[in-house]
Design an enzyme around this catalytic site. Structure first.
Site, short mmCIF file in Angstrom:
data_model
loop_
_atom_site.label_atom_id
_atom_site.label_comp_id
_atom_site.label_asym_id
_atom_site.label_seq_id
_atom_site.Cartn_x
_atom_site.Cartn_y
_atom_site.Cartn_z
N CYS A 70 34.77 21.89 32.19
CA CYS A 70 33.85 22.75 31.44
C CYS A 70 34.60 24.00 30.98
O CYS A 70 35.15 24.73 31.82
CB CYS A 70 32.69 23.12 32.38
N CYS A 178 34.18 22.78 23.88
CA CYS A 178 33.16 22.54 24.91
C CYS A 178 33.23 21.05 25.16
O CYS A 178 33.32 20.25 24.21
CB CYS A 178 31.78 22.93 24.36
N1 DGL Z 1 30.42 21.40 28.81
C1 DGL Z 1 30.54 22.78 29.03
C2 DGL Z 1 31.70 23.44 28.31
O1 DGL Z 1 32.72 22.81 28.17
C3 DGL Z 1 29.27 23.59 29.21
C4 DGL Z 1 28.25 23.56 28.15
C5 DGL Z 1 27.00 24.32 28.59
O2 DGL Z 1 26.44 23.94 29.61
O3 DGL Z 1 26.66 25.30 27.91
O4 DGL Z 1 31.66 24.58 27.91
#
Ligand code: DGL
Length: 217
Positions: A70, A178
């Site tokens: 993430c 993301c």
């Molecule tokens: N998948 C995550 C990222 O890479 C988080 C997205 C979220 O929950 O806002 O930032």
């Protein structure tokens, strides 16, 4: 070895897929923090608490390496986590700015699509400043609601959020900053038909392999 993977939801599976290509025989514990999704809107203090609980869950399951799959969690909390759990090897996922700058032309315009949290993280600014060639331009655009819409499989909302990204210029490269965004790679490619799309999951997998080999050596 048990490898723990953490994300706010399904986004981290794009990273897990790459790790499994390099470490097909390992055991993985995947923590999808649906309850707190999206991470992008959380304050730094909230995020530190939430991510710490995720880390503790993965440690309780026997994880020997923890992958923050993430960008939002990594750019804002990985240093905090390394201090709080000094014996735990963490591998983070950062927006693939280095890759984008090195693989784009010297005067390229590069667009970085991220959550609100990643957009305001100091680490994101540092990554741009330390990798951008002098003539390159990197524009950071937060996509509020996009990760959650992907999480919910809400195609109508995804289209609305994408249509709200107003970009006047032409970009040579678009960074999917993301881990949820590669899930809708085709839709993003349709919005930026001439751009090369880049994400960091392969790089994260290589780093996981490196840490794994270091632990096993
Ligand atoms: N998948 C995550 C990222 O890479 C988080 C997205 C979220 O929950 O806002 O930032």
């Amino acid at each position: 070895m048990i490898i723990g993977i953490l994300d706010s939801g399904i986004g981290g599976k794009t990273v897990l897929k790459e790790i499994k290509k390099l470490l097909p025989d390992e055991e993985f514990v995947y923590f999808a923090d649906y309850e707190n999704c999206p991470y992008g809107t959380k304050s730094l203090d909230e995020l530190k608490k939430i991510v710490s609980s995720g880390v503790e869950y993965l440690l309780s399951k026997g994880a020997k390496i923890i992958v923050l799959a993430c960008n939002t969690a990594t750019t804002q909390t990985v240093n905090f986590l390394r201090e709080r759990y000094p014996t735990v090897p963490f591998v983070g996922t950062e927006p693939a700015i280095k890759k984008a700058c090195s693989e784009s032309s010297d005067a390229a315009k590069i667009l970085l699509l991220v959550t609100e949290g990643t957009a305001r993280a100091e680490r994101t600014r540092e990554l741009i400043d330390s990798n951008k060639k002098p003539e390159q331009k990197v524009e950071v655009v937060a996509c509020p609601g996009l990760a959650k819409a992907i999480e919910d499989g809400d195609d109508a909302k995804i289209e609305v959020v994408l249509s709200e990204i107003e970009i006047a210029e032409k970009f040579e490269t678009v960074v999917l900053g993301c881990t949820h965004y590669p899930i809708i790679r085709d839709k993003i490619q349709r919005k930026f038909p001439a751009a090369k799309l880049i994400d960091g999951s392969e790089g994260v997998a290589k780093e996981v392999l490196r840490v794994y080999q270091e632990i096993n050596s």
